[in-house]
Design a protein around this motif. Structure first.
Motif, PDB file in Angstrom:
ATOM      1  N   GLU A   1       4.423  -5.258   6.677  1.00  0.00           N
ATOM      2  CA  GLU A   1       4.815  -6.012   5.651  1.00  0.00           C
ATOM      3  C   GLU A   1       3.726  -7.027   5.408  1.00  0.00           C
ATOM      4  N   ALA A   2       3.141  -7.811   6.601  1.00  0.00           N
ATOM      5  CA  ALA A   2       1.977  -8.764   6.449  1.00  0.00           C
ATOM      6  C   ALA A   2       0.909  -8.164   5.903  1.00  0.00           C
ATOM      7  N   ALA A   3       0.529  -7.026   6.262  1.00  0.00           N
ATOM      8  CA  ALA A   3      -0.576  -6.214   5.559  1.00  0.00           C
ATOM      9  C   ALA A   3      -0.513  -5.843   4.298  1.00  0.00           C
ATOM     10  N   PHE A   4       0.974  -5.680   3.599  1.00  0.00           N
ATOM     11  CA  PHE A   4       0.946  -5.572   2.477  1.00  0.00           C
ATOM     12  C   PHE A   4       0.913  -6.769   1.511  1.00  0.00           C
ATOM     13  N   ALA A   5       1.471  -8.000   2.087  1.00  0.00           N
ATOM     14  CA  ALA A   5       1.447  -9.113   1.458  1.00  0.00           C
ATOM     15  C   ALA A   5      -0.320  -9.716   1.446  1.00  0.00           C
ATOM     16  N   GLU A   6      -0.771  -9.304   2.482  1.00  0.00           N
ATOM     17  CA  GLU A   6      -2.457  -9.469   2.209  1.00  0.00           C
ATOM     18  C   GLU A   6      -3.143  -8.796   1.109  1.00  0.00           C
ATOM     19  N   ALA A   7      -2.744  -7.362   1.295  1.00  0.00           N
ATOM     20  CA  ALA A   7      -3.430  -6.738  -0.040  1.00  0.00           C
ATOM     21  C   ALA A   7      -3.020  -7.228  -1.372  1.00  0.00           C
ATOM     22  N   VAL A   8      -1.609  -7.559  -1.515  1.00  0.00           N
ATOM     23  CA  VAL A   8      -1.405  -8.006  -2.638  1.00  0.00           C
ATOM     24  C   VAL A   8      -2.033  -9.179  -3.158  1.00  0.00           C
ATOM     25  N   ALA A   9      -2.249 -10.269  -2.353  1.00  0.00           N
ATOM     26  CA  ALA A   9      -3.174 -11.405  -2.531  1.00  0.00           C
ATOM     27  C   ALA A   9      -4.521 -10.952  -2.691  1.00  0.00           C
ATOM     28  N   ILE A  10      -5.211 -10.027  -2.179  1.00  0.00           N
ATOM     29  CA  ILE A  10      -6.605  -9.524  -2.276  1.00  0.00           C
ATOM     30  C   ILE A  10      -6.718  -9.070  -3.987  1.00  0.00           C
ATOM     31  N   VAL A  11      -5.546  -8.239  -4.290  1.00  0.00           N
ATOM     32  CA  VAL A  11      -5.618  -7.510  -5.670  1.00  0.00           C
ATOM     33  C   VAL A  11      -5.423  -8.629  -6.745  1.00  0.00           C
ATOM     34  N   GLU A  12      -4.784  -9.823  -6.379  1.00  0.00           N
ATOM     35  CA  GLU A  12      -4.497 -10.836  -7.542  1.00  0.00           C
ATOM     36  C   GLU A  12      -5.611 -11.699  -7.447  1.00  0.00           C
ATOM     37  N   ALA A  13      -6.192 -11.988  -6.210  1.00  0.00           N
ATOM     38  CA  ALA A  13      -7.463 -12.768  -6.070  1.00  0.00           C
ATOM     39  C   ALA A  13      -8.812 -12.124  -6.988  1.00  0.00           C
ATOM     40  N   ARG A  14      -8.947 -10.846  -6.846  1.00  0.00           N
ATOM     41  CA  ARG A  14     -10.214 -10.008  -7.227  1.00  0.00           C
ATOM     42  C   ARG A  14      -9.921  -9.928  -8.993  1.00  0.00           C
ATOM     43  N   THR A  15      -8.578  -9.643  -9.208  1.00  0.00           N
ATOM     44  CA  THR A  15      -8.389  -9.651 -10.650  1.00  0.00           C
ATOM     45  C   THR A  15      -8.143 -10.847 -11.191  1.00  0.00           C
ATOM     46  N   ARG A  16      -8.141 -11.874 -10.441  1.00  0.00           N
ATOM     47  CA  ARG A  16      -8.209 -13.409 -10.777  1.00  0.00           C
ATOM     48  C   ARG A  16      -6.836 -13.771 -11.971  1.00  0.00           C
ATOM     49  N   ARG A  17      -5.875 -12.637 -11.811  1.00  0.00           N
ATOM     50  CA  ARG A  17      -4.723 -13.270 -12.539  1.00  0.00           C
ATOM     51  C   ARG A  17      -3.729 -12.221 -11.930  1.00  0.00           C
ATOM     52  N   PRO A  18      -2.428 -12.792 -12.107  1.00  0.00           N
ATOM     53  CA  PRO A  18      -1.194 -11.980 -11.502  1.00  0.00           C
ATOM     54  C   PRO A  18      -1.295 -10.512 -12.187  1.00  0.00           C
ATOM     55  N   GLN A  19      -1.042  -9.351 -11.445  1.00  0.00           N
ATOM     56  CA  GLN A  19      -0.854  -8.273 -12.086  1.00  0.00           C
ATOM     57  C   GLN A  19       0.570  -7.983 -12.203  1.00  0.00           C
ATOM     58  N   ARG A  20       0.986  -7.379 -13.131  1.00  0.00           N
ATOM     59  CA  ARG A  20       2.391  -7.249 -13.680  1.00  0.00           C
ATOM     60  C   ARG A  20       3.108  -6.105 -12.285  1.00  0.00           C
ATOM     61  N   ALA A  21       3.681  -6.584 -11.593  1.00  0.00           N
ATOM     62  CA  ALA A  21       4.537  -5.770 -10.477  1.00  0.00           C
ATOM     63  C   ALA A  21       5.328  -5.177 -10.934  1.00  0.00           C
ATOM     64  N   ILE A  22       5.997  -3.802 -10.666  1.00  0.00           N
ATOM     65  CA  ILE A  22       7.040  -3.622 -11.156  1.00  0.00           C
ATOM     66  C   ILE A  22       8.237  -3.132 -10.216  1.00  0.00           C
ATOM     67  N   GLY A  23       7.880  -3.292  -9.014  1.00  0.00           N
ATOM     68  CA  GLY A  23       8.833  -2.849  -7.662  1.00  0.00           C
ATOM     69  C   GLY A  23       8.312  -3.824  -6.463  1.00  0.00           C
ATOM     70  N   GLY A  24       9.122  -3.318  -5.319  1.00  0.00           N
ATOM     71  CA  GLY A  24       8.717  -3.939  -4.077  1.00  0.00           C
ATOM     72  C   GLY A  24       7.782  -3.272  -3.342  1.00  0.00           C
TER      73      GLY A  24
END
Ligand code: DC
Length: 215
Positions: A192-215
């Motif tokens: 769970e924590a690894a997933f949260a970190e990875a999402v944070a990396i994606v958002e930071a790298r793309t510099r804007r929230p990506q549209r998430a469709i699920g959990g």
């Protein structure tokens, strides 16, 4: 968006890649399955994994439907994959498959060893997932046990260390982090924590929230 997730055996990159793909509604390719499928076919035919010509002939015939076999997740296929993946001609034969997978309009999440360095050097996000060898052996032993395979954790650790050495030291596309990859050490993180970190990396790298469709 193309997300490249690389890392050593049992680092958790596969689980992470699957979850990131689901979260953003992207197709996911576990590139290790390609090498596993080549190894498994050679093993079934009783051919030598070190025979580059035989491995190349098999690699040329790999199709998406070959990747669904649950036996590919086993220990022998993984060990064999590490051996056949040393052949540059096998890597070259599997390159188009991986590039084609990434070349869809939506993008893709691909995990492996050389995705950020060779397959998708222009990926929008590159994550290099690591964990200590002991922790990876513990996780792999749990996973193999759950599949009903006999498990000796010391043997699993020895396999992982041998695989790390082979994957890191081969001449063709060795396992290494791309210069622009973000390191994610999951030794002390649960999934769970690894997933949260990875999402944070994606958002930071793309510099804007990506549209998430699920959990
Ligand atoms: O990720 P995995 O454990 O399924 O990979 C099995 C082997 O396949 C790995 O030890 C090295 C090889 N491999 C590779 O060389 N390049 C990739 N992109 C993925 C896997």
């Amino acid at each position: 968006m193309i997300v490249a997730i690389d890392g050593p055996a049992a680092s958790g990159k596969g689980t992470l890649a699957r979850r990131i793909a689901r979260h953003y509604g992207l197709p996911h390719l576990d590139s290790g399955l390609l090498y596993r499928a080549v190894a498994q076919r050679l093993l079934i035919r009783g051919e030598d994994l070190g025979d580059a010509a035989a491995a190349l002939a098999v690699a040329r015939g790999i199709e998406p439907k070959h990747l669904d076999d649950p036996a590919l997740r086993g220990r022998h296929a993984g060990e064999g994959a590490s051996i056949v993946s040393v052949h540059p001609e096998v890597r070259a034969a599997l390159l188009d498959f991986q590039r084609a997978f990434a070349a869809t309009p939506r993008g893709a999440v691909i995990d492996g060893r050389d995705i950020g360095t060779v397959i998708c050097p222009d990926a929008d996000v590159k994550i290099f997932v690591t964990a200590s060898a002991q922790e990876r052996a513990r996780r792999r032993a749990l996973e193999l046990g759950a599949r009903g395979e006999p498990v000796d954790e010391a043997a699993v650790l020895a396999d992982i260390e041998a695989r790390d050495a082979r994957d890191r030291n081969r001449a063709a596309a060795p396992l290494k982090a791309a210069d622009d990859a973000v390191l994610l050490d999951t030794t002390d993180l649960d999934a769970e924590a690894a997933f949260a970190e990875a999402v944070a990396i994606v958002e930071a790298r793309t510099r804007r929230p990506q549209r998430a469709i699920g959990g």
